[in-house]
Motif scaffolding. Structure first.
Motif, short mmCIF file in Angstrom:
data_model
loop_
_atom_site.label_atom_id
_atom_site.label_comp_id
_atom_site.label_asym_id
_atom_site.label_seq_id
_atom_site.Cartn_x
_atom_site.Cartn_y
_atom_site.Cartn_z
N GLY A 320 0.69 -1.24 -0.08
CA GLY A 320 0.10 -0.05 0.05
C GLY A 320 0.81 1.24 0.00
O GLY A 320 0.59 2.29 -0.91
N GLY A 321 1.68 1.40 0.75
CA GLY A 321 2.77 2.28 0.96
C GLY A 321 3.50 2.64 -0.29
O GLY A 321 3.42 3.84 -0.79
N ASN A 326 3.74 8.89 -3.35
CA ASN A 326 4.07 9.85 -2.78
C ASN A 326 5.17 9.93 -2.01
O ASN A 326 5.67 8.56 -1.80
CB ASN A 326 2.96 10.84 -2.09
CG ASN A 326 2.54 10.42 -1.04
OD1 ASN A 326 3.16 9.39 -0.31
ND2 ASN A 326 1.02 10.62 -0.81
N VAL A 327 6.16 10.91 -1.59
CA VAL A 327 7.51 10.69 -1.08
C VAL A 327 7.13 9.88 0.18
O VAL A 327 7.90 9.11 0.60
CB VAL A 327 8.02 12.10 -0.68
CG1 VAL A 327 9.16 11.94 -0.04
CG2 VAL A 327 8.38 12.75 -2.04
N ALA A 406 -0.69 8.39 3.43
CA ALA A 406 -2.09 8.01 3.16
C ALA A 406 -2.82 9.30 3.28
O ALA A 406 -3.65 9.55 2.44
CB ALA A 406 -2.57 7.05 3.97
N TYR A 407 -2.48 9.95 4.22
CA TYR A 407 -3.31 11.31 4.52
C TYR A 407 -3.00 12.28 3.06
O TYR A 407 -4.19 12.87 2.77
CB TYR A 407 -2.70 12.15 5.76
CG TYR A 407 -3.48 13.45 5.87
CD1 TYR A 407 -4.57 13.65 6.35
CD2 TYR A 407 -2.45 14.66 5.58
CE1 TYR A 407 -5.27 14.83 6.42
CE2 TYR A 407 -3.09 15.77 5.80
CZ TYR A 407 -4.41 16.00 6.16
OH TYR A 407 -4.69 17.14 6.44
N GLU A 408 -1.64 12.64 2.77
CA GLU A 408 -1.49 13.23 1.43
C GLU A 408 -2.24 12.70 0.33
O GLU A 408 -2.65 13.59 -0.67
CB GLU A 408 0.00 13.30 1.35
CG GLU A 408 0.75 14.28 2.00
CD GLU A 408 2.29 14.01 2.17
OE1 GLU A 408 2.75 13.76 0.78
OE2 GLU A 408 3.00 14.43 3.09
N ALA A 409 -2.27 11.52 0.12
CA ALA A 409 -2.84 10.87 -1.18
C ALA A 409 -4.08 10.96 -0.94
O ALA A 409 -4.95 10.60 -1.99
CB ALA A 409 -2.14 9.54 -1.33
N PHE A 414 -7.06 3.18 3.35
CA PHE A 414 -5.54 2.68 3.69
C PHE A 414 -5.32 3.16 5.28
O PHE A 414 -4.54 2.38 6.18
CB PHE A 414 -4.63 3.21 2.81
CG PHE A 414 -3.22 2.64 2.87
CD1 PHE A 414 -3.13 1.14 3.10
CD2 PHE A 414 -2.30 3.25 3.12
CE1 PHE A 414 -2.07 0.70 3.26
CE2 PHE A 414 -0.96 2.87 3.56
CZ PHE A 414 -0.62 1.33 3.19
N PHE A 415 -5.66 4.60 5.32
CA PHE A 415 -5.27 5.35 6.56
C PHE A 415 -6.17 4.49 7.74
O PHE A 415 -5.53 4.25 8.70
CB PHE A 415 -5.99 6.53 6.47
CG PHE A 415 -5.50 7.61 7.67
CD1 PHE A 415 -4.32 8.34 7.39
CD2 PHE A 415 -6.16 7.77 8.75
CE1 PHE A 415 -3.75 9.35 8.52
CE2 PHE A 415 -5.92 8.54 9.60
CZ PHE A 415 -4.76 9.42 9.64
#
Lengths: 496, 129
Positions: A320-321, A326-327, A406-409, A414-415
């Motif tokens: 998932g990560g 994202n970074v 997960a928050y940024e995407a 997933f979060f």
């Protein structure tokens, strides 16, 4: 000597494996010492290489001095320098740990165990370092074949479990090979960096898509991502203790590494996340893996079996990560390979100590274990805290990066899955603490001549690796910032 | 029709591979599973070999021609005349891997049989539960 380090890291255990087989016929006792010595040397070389990568940058090693697209090349960049260090240290710790356990469980098969052990680690180190797609397949099969043989050293139900693993593992490896075939048709090259430049120059065709799909599905089978996880729990549960201690932290993590390597160094970011746009589907699969692993773990009363389902959940974290794109997601996934390797090792070593002394790992037999084996349980608790994600253990930091990714995407499922999984882990491990700490010892009878709770620890050669691993979990946690800035960020900067 | 004729080898390869894959996943006899595995791997080997095959081409060894006085003649080398040997070399490795896997699988099957007295996966799982 240092120039040759990348080759020596593979060659030393490979030759040692052959040497141990021969020596083992005459002096079986020597095989343990030789194995430990091998991995001490390998660990020194990997740490030197790690330092070199941090200071100078990626190391390229060409076998036989043939230039890159024609010969086989080993590339050690910031990510795999870290992973080979993890593999060799895990191998060293398990090698030390296995001394008494192998004698007890495998008897006269000691030299076979150690030669397969070193050969397996050779394969894993090779997979991690190679820069050649086909060479990766060969090393993948070297490690897979030795792992089947290691697992089959056990008795009883292990045979049929290993057979299923052999079938699934072969399907995974064959799919990878097919994917490489499509890449070869498309680019005419097998060197990863060369393939990447040729693919980038062309427009993306269906052949590239087929290659990507086959490689990904192959790797997902190998790493036991949720719908393909069926083989994993039985294999690790019925394996001999030392074997499962070696395989559980390394095999699946190396497959995750191969997935990351393929996503970043062969196919590129733009293709995966902007042209294909499958990230939501894969993240959903990862969510399923996390939830299913957690729920299935919850239903087990055998500790070792419970841990195997937690591995299935942890695979979901990493996949998932990596697919958040994202970074922070990539940082979390890469960091979690290391963190999860060591925490799985810590828990399996602790369970191994318990099995060595009690002969069983069911929850019912954990009564009063804290008083009986306090040192083992200290190690177990630190591993458990890392699994739950309590600072300053490294499990907390990887979860932190994954959550912020997960928050940024905006990947809310997933979060939530990450939080639920932490909660489930907390309940699972506190259940063990409850049974182990508050329930009385089973054979506790009013016998006034003897002290009530007799301490009965596993031998020192098992306790020391366990406590070292527990210390490493905290150490890696404390040095998270350094690991991320000097190793993981430079790796991510190469493709993002 | 042209499509089928032009891609005949690939179609055969796909059929062989799918037969093998189906057998590995759905047959319940362990030996049949292993045979299917061998068929699957053979399919992949054929896939690689057929991608490197070229009509009328030769092995990539340059044959030096000499004139009447035994002096070498300068030749132009056309890459079209030679087949790519890489795929065949790769498959030599893959065959070795396949043989090792098959041998290990058969040894395991023997152990399974001596343990459970059956080669049928369903029967074994039934006896375990």
């Amino acid at each position: 000597m240092i120039d040759q380090a990348p080759a020596l890291i593979v060659v030393i255990p490979l030759l040692a494996a052959l040497f141990i087989t021969v020596i083992g016929v005459y002096k079986p006792r020597l095989s343990w010492i030789l194995t430990v010595l091998t991995f001490v040397i390998t660990s020194i070389f990997t740490i030197i290489t790690l330092k070199q990568v941090v200071v100078i940058g990626p190391v390229y090693y060409m076998f036989g001095n043939w230039p890159a697209p024609f010969g086989i090349e080993f590339v050690i960049d910031h990510l795999n320098a870290l992973i080979i260090a993890m593999i060799s240290i895990v191998a060293l710790l398990v090698a030390i740990y296995s001394k008494h356990d192998v004698k007890k469980e495998l008897g006269d098969k000691i030299p076979h165990f150690y030669s397969l052990f070193t050969l397996l680690v050779t394969g894993l180190l090779g997979i991690t370092m190679t820069g050649d797609a086909f060479n990766l397949y060969v090393l993948l099969e070297v490690s897979a074949l030795t792992s089947y043989a290691l697992l089959a050293l056990s008795k009883g139900r292990a045979y049929i479990a290993t057979f299923n693993y052999l079938i699934m593992g072969t399907i995974g490896a064959c799919f990878y090979l097919l994917g490489v075939g499509y890449l070869l048709i498309n680019t005419g090259s097998l060197n990863m960096a060369d393939i990447a430049t040729i693919i980038n120059a062309n427009t993306y065709s269906y052949a590239v898509l087929a290659a990507f799909l086959f490689i990904m599905i192959g790797m997902w089978t190998k790493m036991a991502l949720f719908p393909l996880h069926g083989w994993l729990p039985n294999v690790y549960t019925y394996a001999p203790t030392s074997t499962s201690c070696l395989l559980a932290p390394l095999m699946t993590k190396v497959s995750v590494y191969v997935m990351l390597r393929m996503m970043t160094s062969v196919f590129n970011y733009d293709y995966i996340f902007n042209v294909l746009q499958w990230q939501q589907v894969i993240v959903a699969l990862a969510v399923l893996a996390i939830l299913a692993g957690s729920i299935l773990a919850f239903r087990q009363d055998n500790l070792k079996r419970m841990l195997t389902y937690l591995i299935v959940a942890e695979i979901g974290y990493m996949v998932g990560g990596a697919w958040l794109g994202n970074v922070n997601g990539f940082t979390g996934a890469s960091y979690h390979i290391i963190a999860d390797g060591f925490m799985t090792l810590c828990l399996f070593l602790a369970i191994g100590c318990i099995i060595y002394k009690i002969g069983d790992s069911s929850l019912a037999s954990m009564k009063g274990i804290f008083k009986k084996m306090p040192l083992t349980m200290v190690g177990f608790l630190i591993g458990a805290f890392s699994m739950i994600g309590i600072p300053p253990t490294c499990g907390f930091f990887s979860k932190w990066y994954l959550l912020s990714g997960a928050y940024e995407a905006g990947a809310w499922p997933f979060f939530v899955a990450l939080l639920v999984s932490s909660l489930v882990n907390a309940i699972l491990f506190f259940r063990i603490i409850e049974v182990g700490y508050f329930h009385a010892l089973p054979e506790e009878e009013p016998n006034h001549n003897h002290p009530k709770h007799k301490r009965d620890e596993a031998p020192l050669s098992m306790i020391i690796p366990l406590l070292t691993t527990a210390g490493l979990l905290i150490g890696i946690g404390i040095y998270t910032a350094d690991i991320v800035t000097y190793l993981i960020r430079p790796f991510i900067n190469t493709f993002l | 029709m042209d499509y089928i004729l032009n891609h005949f080898n690939y179609i055969i390869v796909v059929i062989i591979m799918m037969l093998g894959l189906w057998g590995m996943l759905s047959l319940s006899n362990l030996v049949k599973k292993l045979i299917s595995m061998a068929i699957f791997q053979t399919g992949i080997i054929l896939f690689y070999i057929s991608m490197g095959a070229k009509k009328g081409s030769s092995i990539p060894i340059i044959k030096q021609a000499y004139d009447d006085h035994h002096h070498p003649i300068h030749q132009t080398i056309n890459h079209i005349d030679y087949a790519n040997p890489l795929t065949q070399i790769l498959m030599l490795t893959a065959i070795v891997v396949g043989v090792a896997t098959l041998g290990l699988g058969l040894a395991l099957t023997q152990r399974v049989y001596s343990e459970h007295k059956s080669l049928n996966e369903d029967e074994i799982l039934e006896s375990l539960s």
